[in-house]
Design an enzyme around this catalytic site. Structure first.
Site, short mmCIF file in Angstrom:
data_model
loop_
_atom_site.label_atom_id
_atom_site.label_comp_id
_atom_site.label_asym_id
_atom_site.label_seq_id
_atom_site.Cartn_x
_atom_site.Cartn_y
_atom_site.Cartn_z
N ASP A 110 31.03 -51.49 5.29
CA ASP A 110 32.11 -52.48 5.10
C ASP A 110 33.12 -52.54 6.25
OD1 ASP A 110 33.37 -50.23 2.51
OD2 ASP A 110 33.72 -50.15 4.67
N HIS A 125 24.81 -46.12 8.76
CA HIS A 125 23.98 -47.15 8.10
C HIS A 125 24.29 -48.54 8.64
CE1 HIS A 125 23.12 -44.38 4.41
NE2 HIS A 125 22.45 -44.04 5.49
N CYS A 133 18.83 -59.01 16.57
CA CYS A 133 17.41 -59.39 16.56
C CYS A 133 16.60 -58.27 15.89
CB CYS A 133 16.92 -59.55 18.01
SG CYS A 133 15.12 -59.74 18.13
N GLY A 193 33.29 -39.34 -1.76
CA GLY A 193 32.74 -40.53 -2.42
C GLY A 193 31.28 -40.77 -2.16
N THR A 194 30.49 -39.67 -2.15
CA THR A 194 29.05 -39.86 -1.96
C THR A 194 28.28 -39.00 -2.95
OG1 THR A 194 27.18 -39.80 -0.40
CG2 THR A 194 28.90 -38.12 -0.11
N SER A 195 27.13 -39.55 -3.37
CA SER A 195 26.27 -38.83 -4.34
C SER A 195 25.19 -38.03 -3.61
CB SER A 195 25.60 -39.85 -5.28
OG SER A 195 24.75 -40.72 -4.51
N ASN A 219 35.57 -35.94 -5.03
CA ASN A 219 34.77 -36.81 -5.90
C ASN A 219 35.22 -36.57 -7.34
OD1 ASN A 219 32.61 -38.06 -7.37
ND2 ASN A 219 31.28 -37.78 -5.58
N PRO A 220 35.47 -37.66 -8.11
CA PRO A 220 35.88 -37.42 -9.50
C PRO A 220 34.78 -36.74 -10.33
CG PRO A 220 36.14 -39.75 -8.88
CD PRO A 220 35.40 -39.08 -7.78
N1 APR Z 1 36.84 -41.51 -5.00
C1 APR Z 1 35.86 -40.65 -4.59
N2 APR Z 1 34.58 -40.70 -5.04
C2 APR Z 1 34.29 -41.68 -5.92
C3 APR Z 1 35.24 -42.62 -6.39
C4 APR Z 1 36.57 -42.50 -5.89
N3 APR Z 1 37.54 -43.34 -6.29
N4 APR Z 1 34.61 -43.46 -7.27
C5 APR Z 1 33.33 -43.05 -7.34
N5 APR Z 1 33.13 -41.98 -6.54
C6 APR Z 1 31.89 -41.24 -6.29
C7 APR Z 1 30.87 -41.25 -7.41
O1 APR Z 1 31.12 -40.17 -8.31
C8 APR Z 1 29.55 -41.04 -6.64
O2 APR Z 1 29.28 -39.66 -6.50
O3 APR Z 1 31.24 -41.91 -5.21
C9 APR Z 1 29.83 -41.64 -5.27
C10 APR Z 1 29.10 -42.94 -4.98
O4 APR Z 1 27.73 -42.64 -4.91
P1 APR Z 1 26.69 -43.82 -4.52
O5 APR Z 1 27.01 -45.04 -5.32
O6 APR Z 1 25.32 -43.22 -4.60
O7 APR Z 1 27.05 -44.18 -3.02
P2 APR Z 1 26.61 -43.40 -1.69
O8 APR Z 1 26.53 -41.94 -1.92
O9 APR Z 1 27.49 -43.89 -0.61
O10 APR Z 1 25.12 -43.97 -1.43
C11 APR Z 1 24.48 -43.54 -0.24
O11 APR Z 1 22.69 -45.10 -0.65
O12 APR Z 1 22.13 -47.20 -1.38
C12 APR Z 1 22.27 -46.42 -0.26
O13 APR Z 1 22.76 -47.13 1.91
C13 APR Z 1 23.33 -46.99 0.64
O14 APR Z 1 24.96 -45.83 1.95
C14 APR Z 1 24.40 -45.91 0.66
C15 APR Z 1 23.64 -44.66 0.30
#
Ligand code: APR
Length: 256
Positions: A110, A125, A133, A193-195, A219-220
């Site tokens: 973003d 990413h 291209c 904020g990543t899973s 992460n919550p």
């Molecule tokens: N603050 C912190 N973490 C948060 C919040 C918040 N306000 N809200 C949600 N989360 C956490 C969730 O608990 C979850 O663990 O953010 C995480 C989001 O996980 P995903 O939706 O899997 O996103 P991400 O980890 O960025 O995905 C990785 O997958 O689909 C592909 O390319 C895409 O870059 C992406 C990659």
């Protein structure tokens, strides 16, 4: 289980000694901007769309309009919204911390980190704001609102496509190599904020930890890396990083 404020104090103390800081971010950081995450409950994008159909390279080559339209709608939402307090606090952290360098490594497309003012951002990413291209002949352009459907590369005729990593594609080697080096040199590695679902980006935190970094997860919810984190803070990103900046700014004021 340590208290939130104890974690905050400990992390602030560790930052005072850190020379290299990395903030590794995922979709959860942009949740407070109103951008849906991918896997969170009912709102998760992949709970409502098939990534193979709308965000994979096979899908793009099969039905370019479907992928183009889906990403265009996501870009329109990103353009309507803005970076949140979490992005702004991470940008402020770069200014107020005593570290030599703070690098943001983001899985997000973003562009919100740069818009919030972060100077060192590695977008592993790619970005939803640029087209390129498909054959990488050299054509690159801003993705303008007028570009509402796929078109051939003006240089070589191959398909033009968003300059981001679709499922089934390799990451940009140069960007990922830079992200690896910064991760291996990190004294403190924040995971926000990543899973940790998607490789190879999800390797970075453990590479950093194995090279000696203190890992701080924000992460919550618990994740597969929570047990390995030195600090696993159950908090939203905006709340934690805003509080961390206030703590550091207060200390900077007291220490003159
Ligand atoms: N603050 C912190 N973490 C948060 C919040 C918040 N306000 N809200 C949600 N989360 C956490 C969730 O608990 C979850 O663990 O953010 C995480 C989001 O996980 P995903 O939706 O899997 O996103 P991400 O980890 O960025 O995905 C990785 O997958 O689909 C592909 O390319 C895409 O870059 C992406 C990659």
């Amino acid at each position: 289980m340590r208290s939130y404020s104890a974690d905050l104090e400990s992390v602030a103390a560790i930052l005072r000694e850190a020379r290299e800081i990395v903030v590794f971010s995922g979709a959860g950081l942009s949740a407070d901007s109103g951008i849906p995450t991918f896997r969170d409950g009912a709102t998760g994008l992949w709970n409502n769309f098939d990534p193979d159909e709308v965000a994979s390279i096979d899908g793009f080559l099969r039905q370019p309009r479907v992928v183009w339209n889906w990403l265009r709608q996501l870009k329109d939402l990103v353009d309507e919204r803005q970076p949140n307090a979490g992005h702004q606090a991470i940008a402020r952290l770069e200014e107020i911390s005593t570290a030599k360098r703070l690098t943001v490594i983001t899985q997000n497309i973003d562009g919100y980190h740069a818009r919030a003012g972060s100077a060192q951002v590695l977008e592993v990413h790619g970005t939803i704001h640029r087209l390129r291209c498909h054959q990488r002949c050299g054509f690159v352009a801003i993705w303008e609102p007028s570009a509402v459907e796929p078109f051939p590369c003006p240089n070589c005729g191959a398909p033009a496509r968003p300059d981001l990593v679709l499922f089934g594609e390799m990451l940009d080697e140069e960007v990922f190599a830079a992200a690896e080096v910064r991760s291996l040199n990190a004294d403190v590695f924040f995971c926000v904020g990543t899973s940790f679902t998607v490789q190879p980006a999800a390797h970075l935190p453990m590479w950093a930890k194995s090279a000696g970094a203190t890992m701080v997860e924000v992460n919550p919810h618990r994740t597969p890396l929570s047990a390995a984190a030195d600090y696993s803070v159950r908090s939203g990103a905006s709340q934690f990083f805003s509080a961390l900046c206030s703590t550091l700014q207060q200390e900077n004021k007291e220490n003159g």
